[in-house]
Design an enzyme around this catalytic site. Structure first.
Site, short mmCIF file in Angstrom:
data_model
loop_
_atom_site.label_atom_id
_atom_site.label_comp_id
_atom_site.label_asym_id
_atom_site.label_seq_id
_atom_site.Cartn_x
_atom_site.Cartn_y
_atom_site.Cartn_z
N TRP A 22 0.85 -1.20 0.00
CA TRP A 22 0.00 0.00 0.00
C TRP A 22 0.88 1.25 0.00
CZ3 TRP A 22 -5.13 1.78 0.45
CH2 TRP A 22 -5.28 3.08 0.93
N ASN A 24 0.66 5.69 0.17
CA ASN A 24 -0.15 6.91 0.23
C ASN A 24 0.74 8.16 0.20
OD1 ASN A 24 -0.41 5.54 3.15
ND2 ASN A 24 -0.60 7.73 3.55
N ASP A 25 0.69 9.04 1.17
CA ASP A 25 1.29 10.38 1.05
C ASP A 25 2.71 10.38 0.47
OD1 ASP A 25 -0.94 10.74 2.60
OD2 ASP A 25 0.12 11.60 4.32
N GLN A 41 4.69 7.15 1.98
CA GLN A 41 4.10 6.27 2.98
C GLN A 41 3.86 4.90 2.35
OE1 GLN A 41 2.79 7.38 6.63
NE2 GLN A 41 4.82 8.00 5.89
N PHE A 81 5.39 8.18 10.07
CA PHE A 81 4.38 8.94 9.34
C PHE A 81 5.04 10.01 8.46
CE2 PHE A 81 -0.01 8.34 11.50
CZ PHE A 81 0.12 6.97 11.41
N SER A 82 4.22 10.85 7.86
CA SER A 82 4.67 11.76 6.81
C SER A 82 5.62 12.85 7.30
CB SER A 82 3.45 12.41 6.14
OG SER A 82 2.72 11.46 5.42
N ARG A 151 1.58 16.19 13.64
CA ARG A 151 2.26 15.35 12.65
C ARG A 151 2.59 16.14 11.38
NH1 ARG A 151 -3.06 13.60 13.03
NH2 ARG A 151 -4.37 13.88 11.17
N ASP A 152 3.32 15.48 10.48
CA ASP A 152 3.59 15.91 9.10
C ASP A 152 4.46 17.15 9.01
OD1 ASP A 152 1.71 13.89 8.66
OD2 ASP A 152 0.06 15.30 8.41
N GLU A 204 -3.78 18.63 8.18
CA GLU A 204 -2.79 17.64 7.73
C GLU A 204 -1.84 18.13 6.63
OE1 GLU A 204 -4.36 13.17 8.45
OE2 GLU A 204 -4.82 13.99 6.49
#
Length: 448
Positions: A22, A24-25, A41, A81-82, A151-152, A204
């Site tokens: 999988w 994502n970002d 991600q 995480f991102s 986050r991020d 986000e």
């Protein structure tokens, strides 16, 4: 394009996907010594979200990508995480150990996904071998948990203040209400950070950059962008952002999320290049899930007298053109399809039409339909619509891949990104909606 496409039926031909797992970002997008680094991600263990790790791919031309071993993996601080990455040209961090400039990556360690749960903190890792391997900083975390929902981190060098700037998403609770904020920090060494400002209303994956207005290098504005592609234009003094516009959308589709731009693109190039996650795609029985959007260039222009972001595919799309299938202007009569008999998986279409004699135009591909109706000024695709204003003329660029479409209308001021499951026919069509249609320019390329 992917380094490993194989015979996977639903794998895009010219949009990046992970070989498996999988995705994502997009994360840590940075340019160094001729290579674009795209971190992302990744769940290396399955095709559903989870086990968040930083995957990595590199490219020398933005369209041909080679996936490398995973860059940053889960540890005792949490899932990865991102975040972002920078080249520390002046070695302000002291991390450089050899001849190469050090690449420093910033990420959120999501401790809430551990058992037992731990705080959610901001951490760094660095590479002295052009991004091939990363070492986690022994002094992590560099920012302790502010709230569970922090986050991020987006980080970049701000030359006027001679400081590193971080923009961090922080979810706060005020009077029992959830408030989404971006908080601003600065640093001289990438390790110690001081908060300097805050702005509400953004959720986000912050992105923050400066662009010249209509190409004027002496008149620049800052753009603050969130995961949902909502953005504001304004000024930045090195500590706080002051908006000067109402909030606008960069992309009006459902498959453009958490977009990031490359740090450290040389001034000799000067482009601001962005990639988003094309979320929501379905890829039945494939070893991978999800794809990135095609890289596009951002500029600040005007639409109806208002300053806004303009987004267009990067010029490197030309490297993917395999065959010119159509290049002409003509009168498109009702009931005809100049693309009849053309079959394929991936196309680039550039079209200029005058709809004064018809009710609009329809573009068909992979069982989907893109429709422009000048009477109500709507552009529709995959069950989603956006208002582009009532006008008899349409100037549009369309990127069609096996499982996605990206539309750039009104000279890039309006864009839409959508994913779909193709019908398997490979057919493409161009038809008027009642009455004849004047096509002043039509270019169709097979790409991949």
């Amino acid at each position: 394009m992917n380094s490993s496409r194989g015979s996977d039926r639903y794998r895009p031909l010219f949009h990046f996907t992970s070989a498996k797992g999988w995705l994502n970002d997009p994360n840590g997008m940075v340019f160094y010594k001729g290579e674009y680094h795209l971190f992302f991600q990744l769940n290396p263990s399955g095709t559903e979200w989870g086990n968040m790790t930083w995957g990595q791919a590199i490219s020398t031309d933005l369209v041909h990508w080679k996936q490398l071993p995973n860059a940053i993996e889960i540890d005792s601080f949490g899932h990865v995480f991102s975040g972002t990455a920078v080249v520390d040209w002046k070695n302000t961090s002291g991390f450089r150990t050899g001849a190469e400039d050090v690449i420093v990556a910033f990420y959120t360690a999501e401790g809430q996904m551990l058992n037992p749960k731990k705080p959610t903190t901001q951490c760094i890792a660095f590479s002295n071998d052009r991004g091939r391997t990363f070492v986690k900083y022994s002094g992590n975390p560099i920012i302790d948990q502010i709230t569970v929902g922090n986050r991020d981190p987006k980080v970049f060098w701000h030359e006027p203040s001679k400081r590193w700037i971080m923009v961090l998403y922080v979810e706060e609770k005020r009077d029992e209400n959830k408030v989404h904020t971006f908080k601003f920090f600065n640093s001289t060494d990438l390790k110690k950070w001081e908060q300097t400002g805050s702005i509400d209303g953004f959720y986000e994956c912050p992105e923050f950059f400066e662009l010249p207005k209509e190409g004027n290098e002496k008149d620049k504005k800052w753009v603050l962008l969130a995961a949902d592609s909502g953005y504001l234009i304004g000024t930045f003094d090195g500590k706080s952002f002051t908006p000067e516009s109402s909030k606008m959308l960069l992309d009006h589709g459902r498959s453009f999320y958490a977009a990031q731009t490359f740090n450290d693109i040389p001034a000799s190039d000067g482009r601001r290049i962005i990639i988003g996650w094309m979320r929501g795609g379905k890829y039945p029985d494939m070893p991978f899930s999800q794809q990135m959007g095609f890289p596009s260039e951002l500029t600040l222009g005007k639409r109806h007298g208002q300053i806004c972001l303009i987004r267009k595919p990067v010029m490197e799309i030309e490297l993917l053109r395999k065959e010119s299938l159509f290049n002409d202007g003509f009168i498109l009569k009702s009931g005809t399809n100049p693309f009849n008999g053309i079959i394929g998986d991936a196309f680039e279409l550039k079209l200029k039409t005058v709809c004064s004699g018809s009710q609009g135009v329809s573009i068909g591909f992979h069982g989907q339909e893109l429709v422009y109706q000048p009477a109500n000024g709507t552009l529709s695709v995959c069950g989603n619509s956006v208002s582009v204003g009532k006008c008899n003329q349409l100037d549009i660029a369309v990127l069609i891949d096996r499982t996605s479409v990206e539309i750039f209308a009104d000279d890039g001021a309006i864009s839409m990104s959508e994913c779909f499951i193709p019908d398997g026919s490979g057919k493409i069509s161009l038809e008027p909606l009642q009455g004849d249609l004047t096509v002043s320019d039509c270019n169709l390329f097979r790409v991949g």
